[in-house]
Design an enzyme around this catalytic site. Sequence first.
Site, PDB file in Angstrom:
ATOM      1  CB  SER A 143      -0.871  -0.012   1.259  1.00  0.00           C
ATOM      2  OG  SER A 143      -1.375   1.284   1.506  1.00  0.00           O
ATOM      3  CE1 TYR A 155      -3.965  -1.552   5.484  1.00  0.00           C
ATOM      4  CE2 TYR A 155      -3.064   0.495   4.610  1.00  0.00           C
ATOM      5  CZ  TYR A 155      -3.669  -0.730   4.409  1.00  0.00           C
ATOM      6  OH  TYR A 155      -3.970  -1.141   3.133  1.00  0.00           O
TER       7      TYR A 155
HETATM    8  N1  LIG Z   1      -8.778  -0.412  -1.043  1.00  0.00           N
HETATM    9  C1  LIG Z   1      -7.616   0.247  -1.228  1.00  0.00           C
HETATM   10  O1  LIG Z   1      -7.578   1.378  -1.731  1.00  0.00           O
HETATM   11  C2  LIG Z   1      -6.325  -0.411  -0.845  1.00  0.00           C
HETATM   12  C3  LIG Z   1      -5.131   0.330  -0.954  1.00  0.00           C
HETATM   13  C4  LIG Z   1      -3.917  -0.270  -0.650  1.00  0.00           C
HETATM   14  C5  LIG Z   1      -3.904  -1.604  -0.246  1.00  0.00           C
HETATM   15  N2  LIG Z   1      -5.069  -2.296  -0.107  1.00  0.00           N
HETATM   16  C6  LIG Z   1      -4.993  -3.689   0.336  1.00  0.00           C
HETATM   17  O2  LIG Z   1      -5.752  -4.504  -0.546  1.00  0.00           O
HETATM   18  C7  LIG Z   1      -6.252  -5.646   0.184  1.00  0.00           C
HETATM   19  C8  LIG Z   1      -7.746  -5.756  -0.015  1.00  0.00           C
HETATM   20  O3  LIG Z   1      -8.354  -4.587   0.494  1.00  0.00           O
HETATM   21  P1  LIG Z   1      -9.883  -4.180   0.199  1.00  0.00           P
HETATM   22  O4  LIG Z   1      -9.876  -2.713   0.069  1.00  0.00           O
HETATM   23  O5  LIG Z   1     -10.448  -5.026  -0.881  1.00  0.00           O
HETATM   24  O6  LIG Z   1     -10.535  -4.540   1.617  1.00  0.00           O
HETATM   25  P2  LIG Z   1     -11.930  -5.258   1.987  1.00  0.00           P
HETATM   26  O7  LIG Z   1     -12.158  -4.990   3.433  1.00  0.00           O
HETATM   27  O8  LIG Z   1     -12.991  -4.878   1.020  1.00  0.00           O
HETATM   28  O9  LIG Z   1     -11.582  -6.809   1.784  1.00  0.00           O
HETATM   29  C9  LIG Z   1     -10.685  -7.490   2.616  1.00  0.00           C
HETATM   30  C10 LIG Z   1     -11.177  -8.911   2.790  1.00  0.00           C
HETATM   31  O10 LIG Z   1     -10.240  -9.617   3.626  1.00  0.00           O
HETATM   32  C11 LIG Z   1     -10.997 -10.512   4.439  1.00  0.00           C
HETATM   33  N3  LIG Z   1     -10.251 -10.905   5.628  1.00  0.00           N
HETATM   34  C12 LIG Z   1      -9.996 -10.170   6.733  1.00  0.00           C
HETATM   35  N4  LIG Z   1      -9.345 -10.903   7.658  1.00  0.00           N
HETATM   36  C13 LIG Z   1      -9.165 -12.135   7.122  1.00  0.00           C
HETATM   37  C14 LIG Z   1      -8.581 -13.334   7.582  1.00  0.00           C
HETATM   38  N5  LIG Z   1      -8.063 -13.423   8.811  1.00  0.00           N
HETATM   39  N6  LIG Z   1      -8.551 -14.410   6.754  1.00  0.00           N
HETATM   40  C15 LIG Z   1      -9.108 -14.345   5.521  1.00  0.00           C
HETATM   41  N7  LIG Z   1      -9.704 -13.249   5.033  1.00  0.00           N
HETATM   42  C16 LIG Z   1      -9.741 -12.153   5.830  1.00  0.00           C
HETATM   43  C17 LIG Z   1     -12.247  -9.711   4.788  1.00  0.00           C
HETATM   44  O11 LIG Z   1     -13.312 -10.544   5.254  1.00  0.00           O
HETATM   45  C18 LIG Z   1     -12.539  -8.993   3.481  1.00  0.00           C
HETATM   46  O12 LIG Z   1     -13.466  -9.710   2.685  1.00  0.00           O
HETATM   47  C19 LIG Z   1      -5.814  -5.439   1.619  1.00  0.00           C
HETATM   48  O13 LIG Z   1      -4.622  -6.152   1.875  1.00  0.00           O
HETATM   49  C20 LIG Z   1      -5.554  -3.947   1.700  1.00  0.00           C
HETATM   50  O14 LIG Z   1      -4.656  -3.607   2.736  1.00  0.00           O
HETATM   51  C21 LIG Z   1      -6.278  -1.722  -0.383  1.00  0.00           C
END
Ligand SMILES: NC(=O)c1ccc[n+]([C@@H]2O[C@H](COP(=O)([O-])OP(=O)(O)OC[C@H]3O[C@@H](n4cnc5c(N)ncnc54)[C@H](O)[C@@H]3O)[C@@H](O)[C@H]2O)c1
Length: 300
Positions: A143, A155
Amino acid sequence: MISLDGKAIVVTGAGRGLGRAYAEAIAHRGGAVVVNDVDGGEAEAVVRGIVDAGGRAVASPASVIKPDETEQMVELCVREFGAIDGLVNNAGIYPHDFKEWEDRPEKIRAIVEVNVLGVIFSTNAAVRLMKRSGSGTVLNVSSGAHLGLAGNAIYGGTKGAVTSLTYTWALDLMSANIRVNAVSPIAVTRMKRSPTSEHVDPSRIAPLVVYLLSDEAGGMIGQVVRLTGKDLSIQQHPRVGRAIHRDKWSAEDIAEAFRATLGNHLERIGRERVPSPPIAAAPVPAGAPDVHLSVKDSNR
Ligand SMILES: NC(=O)c1ccc[n+]([C@@H]2O[C@H](COP(=O)([O-])OP(=O)(O)OC[C@H]3O[C@@H](n4cnc5c(N)ncnc54)[C@H](O)[C@@H]3O)[C@@H](O)[C@H]2O)c1
């Protein structure tokens, strides 16, 4: 057209958000997917959608923080699809109502467990099987917050750990024919509801994951690739700057080195590249020795 035909890929946290978009795109390109999510109902729903569209997928309700469950997750992939060719370490959590310095230890522990230990446990389980088959791809999720973003220390710190794991695993697994890279995405999801994400839909990021999992990206190792919807870039690796050499350093020598030279080269801070304030240098005491500025490249 880039194809993932014949590849079996585990995507963690794929019940919603970016992970769901990755799983759907992989299936659309011919890959078979283990749709993992601790929220098993969401994973099942994604699987139904993929299968209804003619793809191959199976749900895994494993929690990535439990090593025995990550073992079951990767074994499910081999049992259902005959192999595990790829792992996308996407599961992650973000502390929305985080109060810096004041939050409960359990909450902090949960973020570190999912975002760091979850990646390590899933990768260890997958790599053991990939090594047996002689190839594989691991894709981590970093990220922009890991570059230093005010209010995002915990984070961002977990994503810094993931980025660092990417560099070292890439080196460790190169000879085993296992490629390790990372993506640094941005999209509107449950995690990132803010309109500052420019309303980027997760499906706009999925093509990067498809590419990095594919044989087209065969030469890509140890890279962190950022896609923000319109902008695609390679994140630069951190490196140690040029060094001043002395056989032995006292605190005074170090102060003098910063006053004379290094102080003019302080790094800008964080993702927003905030300038570091100038060093408040004390006057140089009379008779203080000169620092010999023998500068050399160092990257240790
Ligand atoms: N959305 C963004 O702009 C963004 C930016 C940078 C990085 N990210 C990264 O992308 C990834 C996905 O993020 P997102 O925005 O889709 O989030 P989101 O919350 O929509 O999805 C994350 C998913 O991970 C699952 N999860 C949580 N704990 C878990 C566990 N112990 N075992 C299995 N599954 C588990 C949740 O149930 C959820 O469905 C993350 O690693 C996040 O840090 C997102």
